[in-house]
Design a protein around this motif. Structure first.
Motif, PDB file in Angstrom:
ATOM      1  N   LEU A 407      11.286   2.721   3.157  1.00 30.96           N
ATOM      2  CA  LEU A 407      10.509   2.938   4.381  1.00 30.96           C
ATOM      3  C   LEU A 407       9.986   4.361   4.484  1.00 30.96           C
ATOM      4  O   LEU A 407       8.911   4.608   5.045  1.00 30.96           O
ATOM      5  N   GLY A 408      10.772   5.334   3.938  1.00 33.81           N
ATOM      6  CA  GLY A 408      10.367   6.727   4.033  1.00 33.81           C
ATOM      7  C   GLY A 408       9.465   7.192   2.908  1.00 33.81           C
ATOM      8  O   GLY A 408       9.035   8.346   2.920  1.00 33.81           O
ATOM      9  N   MET A 409       9.160   6.302   1.946  1.00 36.27           N
ATOM     10  CA  MET A 409       8.325   6.744   0.832  1.00 36.27           C
ATOM     11  C   MET A 409       7.198   5.773   0.487  1.00 36.27           C
ATOM     12  O   MET A 409       6.031   6.161   0.442  1.00 36.27           O
ATOM     13  N   ILE A 410       7.546   4.521   0.239  1.00 31.96           N
ATOM     14  CA  ILE A 410       6.557   3.585  -0.314  1.00 31.96           C
ATOM     15  C   ILE A 410       5.298   3.478   0.546  1.00 31.96           C
ATOM     16  O   ILE A 410       4.186   3.670   0.037  1.00 31.96           O
ATOM     17  N   PRO A 411       5.403   3.195   1.850  1.00 30.39           N
ATOM     18  CA  PRO A 411       4.155   3.101   2.618  1.00 30.39           C
ATOM     19  C   PRO A 411       3.405   4.423   2.712  1.00 30.39           C
ATOM     20  O   PRO A 411       2.164   4.445   2.653  1.00 30.39           O
ATOM     21  N   PHE A 412       4.150   5.537   2.825  1.00 30.17           N
ATOM     22  CA  PHE A 412       3.502   6.846   2.942  1.00 30.17           C
ATOM     23  C   PHE A 412       2.809   7.231   1.638  1.00 30.17           C
ATOM     24  O   PHE A 412       1.687   7.748   1.643  1.00 30.17           O
ATOM     25  N   GLY A 421      -5.945  10.173  -2.579  1.00 32.52           N
ATOM     26  CA  GLY A 421      -5.724  10.200  -4.023  1.00 32.52           C
ATOM     27  C   GLY A 421      -4.306  10.645  -4.358  1.00 32.52           C
ATOM     28  O   GLY A 421      -3.395  10.520  -3.532  1.00 32.52           O
ATOM     29  N   PRO A 422      -4.090  11.190  -5.558  1.00 36.30           N
ATOM     30  CA  PRO A 422      -2.730  11.598  -5.948  1.00 36.30           C
ATOM     31  C   PRO A 422      -2.146  12.696  -5.060  1.00 36.30           C
ATOM     32  O   PRO A 422      -0.943  12.741  -4.848  1.00 36.30           O
ATOM     33  N   LYS A 423      -2.984  13.558  -4.518  1.00 36.74           N
ATOM     34  CA  LYS A 423      -2.481  14.579  -3.589  1.00 36.74           C
ATOM     35  C   LYS A 423      -1.965  13.923  -2.304  1.00 36.74           C
ATOM     36  O   LYS A 423      -0.944  14.342  -1.746  1.00 36.74           O
ATOM     37  N   GLY A 424      -2.630  12.897  -1.853  1.00 34.78           N
ATOM     38  CA  GLY A 424      -2.186  12.175  -0.674  1.00 34.78           C
ATOM     39  C   GLY A 424      -0.843  11.502  -0.903  1.00 34.78           C
ATOM     40  O   GLY A 424      -0.012  11.434   0.007  1.00 34.78           O
ATOM     41  N   ALA A 425      -0.611  11.013  -2.129  1.00 32.05           N
ATOM     42  CA  ALA A 425       0.672  10.398  -2.454  1.00 32.05           C
ATOM     43  C   ALA A 425       1.798  11.425  -2.382  1.00 32.05           C
ATOM     44  O   ALA A 425       2.879  11.150  -1.849  1.00 32.05           O
ATOM     45  N   LEU A 426       1.550  12.624  -2.893  1.00 34.57           N
ATOM     46  CA  LEU A 426       2.556  13.689  -2.836  1.00 34.57           C
ATOM     47  C   LEU A 426       2.863  14.072  -1.388  1.00 34.57           C
ATOM     48  O   LEU A 426       4.029  14.250  -1.015  1.00 34.57           O
ATOM     49  N   LEU A 427       1.830  14.213  -0.582  1.00 31.09           N
ATOM     50  CA  LEU A 427       2.028  14.563   0.824  1.00 31.09           C
ATOM     51  C   LEU A 427       2.824  13.483   1.552  1.00 31.09           C
ATOM     52  O   LEU A 427       3.671  13.781   2.397  1.00 31.09           O
ATOM     53  N   GLY A 428       2.565  12.226   1.199  1.00 32.49           N
ATOM     54  CA  GLY A 428       3.268  11.117   1.837  1.00 32.49           C
ATOM     55  C   GLY A 428       4.763  11.173   1.625  1.00 32.49           C
ATOM     56  O   GLY A 428       5.546  10.821   2.520  1.00 32.49           O
ATOM     57  N   ILE A 429       5.212  11.622   0.437  1.00 36.03           N
ATOM     58  CA  ILE A 429       6.650  11.728   0.163  1.00 36.03           C
ATOM     59  C   ILE A 429       7.312  12.678   1.151  1.00 36.03           C
ATOM     60  O   ILE A 429       8.395  12.409   1.675  1.00 36.03           O
ATOM     61  N   GLY A 430       6.646  13.827   1.402  1.00 34.37           N
ATOM     62  CA  GLY A 430       7.213  14.810   2.319  1.00 34.37           C
ATOM     63  C   GLY A 430       7.303  14.300   3.738  1.00 34.37           C
ATOM     64  O   GLY A 430       8.341  14.435   4.407  1.00 34.37           O
ATOM     65  N   VAL A 431       6.248  13.676   4.219  1.00 36.74           N
ATOM     66  CA  VAL A 431       6.215  13.188   5.603  1.00 36.74           C
ATOM     67  C   VAL A 431       7.273  12.113   5.819  1.00 36.74           C
ATOM     68  O   VAL A 431       7.977  12.086   6.835  1.00 36.74           O
ATOM     69  N   GLY A 432       7.443  11.243   4.832  1.00 37.10           N
ATOM     70  CA  GLY A 432       8.374  10.137   4.980  1.00 37.10           C
ATOM     71  C   GLY A 432       9.839  10.535   4.945  1.00 37.10           C
ATOM     72  O   GLY A 432      10.710   9.749   5.347  1.00 37.10           O
ATOM     73  N   SER A 433      10.141  11.754   4.479  1.00 38.14           N
ATOM     74  CA  SER A 433      11.537  12.194   4.348  1.00 38.14           C
ATOM     75  C   SER A 433      12.101  12.795   5.632  1.00 38.14           C
ATOM     76  O   SER A 433      13.323  12.942   5.756  1.00 38.14           O
ATOM     77  N   ILE A 434      11.248  13.154   6.556  1.00 43.36           N
ATOM     78  CA  ILE A 434      11.679  13.937   7.719  1.00 43.36           C
ATOM     79  C   ILE A 434      12.706  13.197   8.570  1.00 43.36           C
ATOM     80  O   ILE A 434      13.807  13.697   8.828  1.00 43.36           O
ATOM     81  N   ALA A 435      12.377  11.994   9.024  1.00 48.33           N
ATOM     82  CA  ALA A 435      13.259  11.271   9.944  1.00 48.33           C
ATOM     83  C   ALA A 435      14.597  10.955   9.296  1.00 48.33           C
ATOM     84  O   ALA A 435      15.657  11.074   9.934  1.00 48.33           O
ATOM     85  N   PHE A 436      14.578  10.567   8.014  1.00 50.17           N
ATOM     86  CA  PHE A 436      15.824  10.172   7.356  1.00 50.17           C
ATOM     87  C   PHE A 436      16.739  11.372   7.116  1.00 50.17           C
ATOM     88  O   PHE A 436      17.972  11.255   7.200  1.00 50.17           O
TER      89      PHE A 436
END
Length: 459
Positions: A407-412, A421-436
């Motif tokens: 939930l904290g990585m795949i959709p983000f 693009g690939p930069k958006g994928a990297l940014l998504g990893i960071g955003v998805g980690s915050i709540a967990f």
């Protein structure tokens, strides 16, 4: 010795366990510092190996080694999950001054870990074609990764034994010798990598052969330290293995499920990056090698606090257990801040060292700018998971790791790639980690309060 008779009352003549006295911050720093030195030494030589491969100026070969690393990350993550019950049970027995029980548990745990590691290799090897195709490996990168893994995976059992013995040393509080055993891997690799890769012209296969030789050295040195300096192994017996298998796997199975969340997430992320070609895969490979070198202190911290928590739990020092978590948070904040600054400053020289160009260079530099956001919150999950695994709440660790990895990585990462693009994928990893990350560390403090309440009501 019979497994039942080994479970006896505390030995009042046994020495006071190292971690139940003195400054908790000092224990955290010493254990983390020695662990970091050993881990970063290994990660640096892995980074240097990839650097050597990149000097061959073949992006497909760099991508192939990167894909092989994803698969090796999976097998090593299982090994790390198997280390956790060894460290938890042995450190708790030592904390309660039950040395004979600690010896039995150390022996049984090491053998059980080696058996599982062997089975993992036997299962994975025939599935390599399917796995590498699912990763989206282009033809040449596929051949490089396939050959690399067929050389390395059969010696996974040697690595498992070495990791088990190193864990026993840390459970006994001997962080220095555990570090020396780990440094042997670095020493062997530094000497042999250039000889096999360039001198004998073996390219990526030479790097894989070096891994095997370094594993033999690691196993030998760790075994000598455990037996000669601590006497924490005994002659194995079938009754002991049977008796200890249940508590071992009660911790190991959730721990393995927890640990494989990261390689599964990495598998997904690599498949996302593979859509953008060899240069994106090569960037992912470089990031995968830079990350553990840069943030090795967080990996070491997660392993370091386990024995400290375990011994204090055995001694029922709940105040010290809470302080260990607070000290770990302080370390995480300072460490991540310093590393983030360094990565930001060296982002351009780093890409130049790997001869990275175009999209590869852009992605590596973007990661350096973003890394602190990603790894602070992942670090919180690491600290919390170490607490859960060593204090009898392994399912919490499984929940938070898989939650972050799914939930904290795949959709983000997926939608980030769609949008940016690939930069958006990297940014998504960071955003998805915050709540967990935030939820995990609050839960870790709650588990200690719960253990303390249970101890008081049982009196």
């Amino acid at each position: 010795m019979d497994a039942t008779t080994a479970r006896k009352a505390p030995d009042e003549q046994a020495p006071v366990p190292r971690f139940v006295v003195g400054s908790t911050m000092r224990h955290v720093l010493v254990m983390t510092g020695t662990g970091t030195a050993g881990l970063i030494a290994i990660f640096i030589v892995d980074l240097i190996s990839l650097l050597y491969i990149s000097w061959l100026k073949d992006p497909s070969m760099t991508a192939g080694v990167g894909l092989a690393t994803v698969m090796m990350f999976f097998t090593i993550s299982i090994n790390v999950g198997l280390m956790i019950p060894i460290g938890a049970m042995v450190s708790r027995a030592l904390g309660a001054r039950k040395r004979e029980e600690a010896r039995r548990l150390a022996t049984s745990g090491s053998i059980l870990m080696a058996i599982v590691a062997t089975l993992v290799s036997l299962i994975v090897l025939p599935l390599l074609p399917l796995i590498l195709h699912l990763l989206g490996a282009p033809e040449k990168a596929y051949q490089v990764a396939y050959s690399f893994l067929w050389i390395c995976l059969p010696t996974n059992v040697l690595m498992a034994f070495g990791m088990a013995f190193s864990t026993i040393l840390r459970a006994a509080g001997d962080a220095k010798r555990s570090m020396y055993a780990t440094l042997s891997v670095a020493a062997v690799t530094i000497v042999l990598d250039p000889i096999l890769i360039f001198g004998l012209g073996l390219n990526s296969d030479g790097a894989a052969m070096t891994i095997n030789i370094s594993r033999i050295a690691y196993l030998y040195i760790a075994y000598r330290f455990v037996t000669r300096n601590h006497g924490l192994l005994e002659r194995p017996s079938i009754p002991s293995l049977r008796a200890d298998a249940r508590p071992f796997f009660a911790i190991a199975i959730p721990a393995i499920l927890t640990n494989i969340a990261a390689p599964v997430a990495n598998f997904f992320f690599t498949s996302v990056m593979s859509r953008f070609g060899d240069q994106a895969i090569a960037a992912s490979a470089i990031i995968d090698r830079v990350t553990p070198v840069a943030f090795g202190g967080l990996f070491a911290l997660a392993g370091a606090i386990g024995p400290v928590l375990g011994q204090n739990w055995g001694a029922q020092r709940y105040d010290r257990m809470r302080q260990v978590l607070k000290d770990s948070l302080t370390f995480t904040v300072i460490y991540v801040g310093c590393v983030w600054l360094v990565l930001f400053l060296v982002r351009t020289p780093l890409t130049q060292a790997f001869s990275a160009q175009g999209l590869t260079a852009e992605l590596v530099e973007f990661f350096c700018e973003l890394s602190g956001l990603i790894w602070f919150f992942i670090g919180l999950v690491f600290v919390a998971n170490a607490s859960f695994n060593n204090l009898g709440f392994p399912l919490f660790s499984t929940f938070f790791n898989w939650g972050r990895a799914t939930l904290g990585m795949i959709p983000f990462a997926y939608y980030g790639a769609q949008i940016g693009g690939p930069k958006g994928a990297l940014l998504g990893i960071g955003v998805g980690s915050i709540a967990f990350g935030i939820a995990a560390i609050f839960t870790a403090f709650w588990t200690i309060r719960r253990l303390e309440r249970q101890a008081k009501t049982s009196l």
